[in-house]
Design a protein around this motif. Structure first.
Motif: not given
Length: 151
Positions: A60, A89, A91, A141, A143-144
């Motif tokens: 990340t 992504l 996150c 982690v 993902p949003c």
């Protein structure tokens, strides 16, 4: 009492980080938000099932530019025959106990949940804004958001 979902428990060092990956479907095309089942569609696989626990860690990054640069520049051209595109992504990441690259770190060891890469050194939490954070637990982690873009 029901089982608690570890991804929802923030321990004080939850961060927003970026991870760039590829996809092969029509996600984002003409507003499409359908998740596919194609084998080589990484983004849909991550959205559907999360990051793979088989990885040695999930990279990340602090900025979308750094995440974009983590994938080779010519990936779209090289895999044009598969219609490969990029997506970013955004996150939520629970960093947990953070180690730095110079320390003896083992994914299986219970000493650290994540490690700062690329010359992290001392002052780990100040470096989190500037460096790569390699997270060992895929459940840490989440993902949003998915940002589909072209280069």
């Amino acid at each position: 009492m029901g089982r608690r979902d570890e991804r929802c428990i923030a321990d004080g060092n939850e961060l927003l980080r970026f991870n760039c990956s590829t996809f092969t479907c029509d996600l984002g095309l003409n507003g499409s938000s359908s998740i596919c089942n194609q084998q080589y569609c990484s983004i849909c696989g991550i959205i559907k099932s999360g990051f793979s626990p088989k990885m040695d860690g999930i990279s990340t990054l602090s900025t979308s530019w750094r995440a974009h640069m983590a994938i080779p520049e010519d990936v779209e051209e090289e895999f044009k025959f598969m219609n490969v595109k990029r997506a970013m992504l955004v996150c939520r990441v629970v960093a947990g106990r953070v180690g730095s690259e110079g320390e003896e770190i083992d994914k299986e060891d219970d000493g650290f949940d994540s490690v700062i890469g690329r010359g992290g050194g001392s002052g780990a939490y100040t470096k989190l804004d500037e460096e790569e954070l390699l997270v060992f637990n895929p459940r840490a982690v989440l993902p949003c958001f998915v940002i589909v873009y072209t280069v």
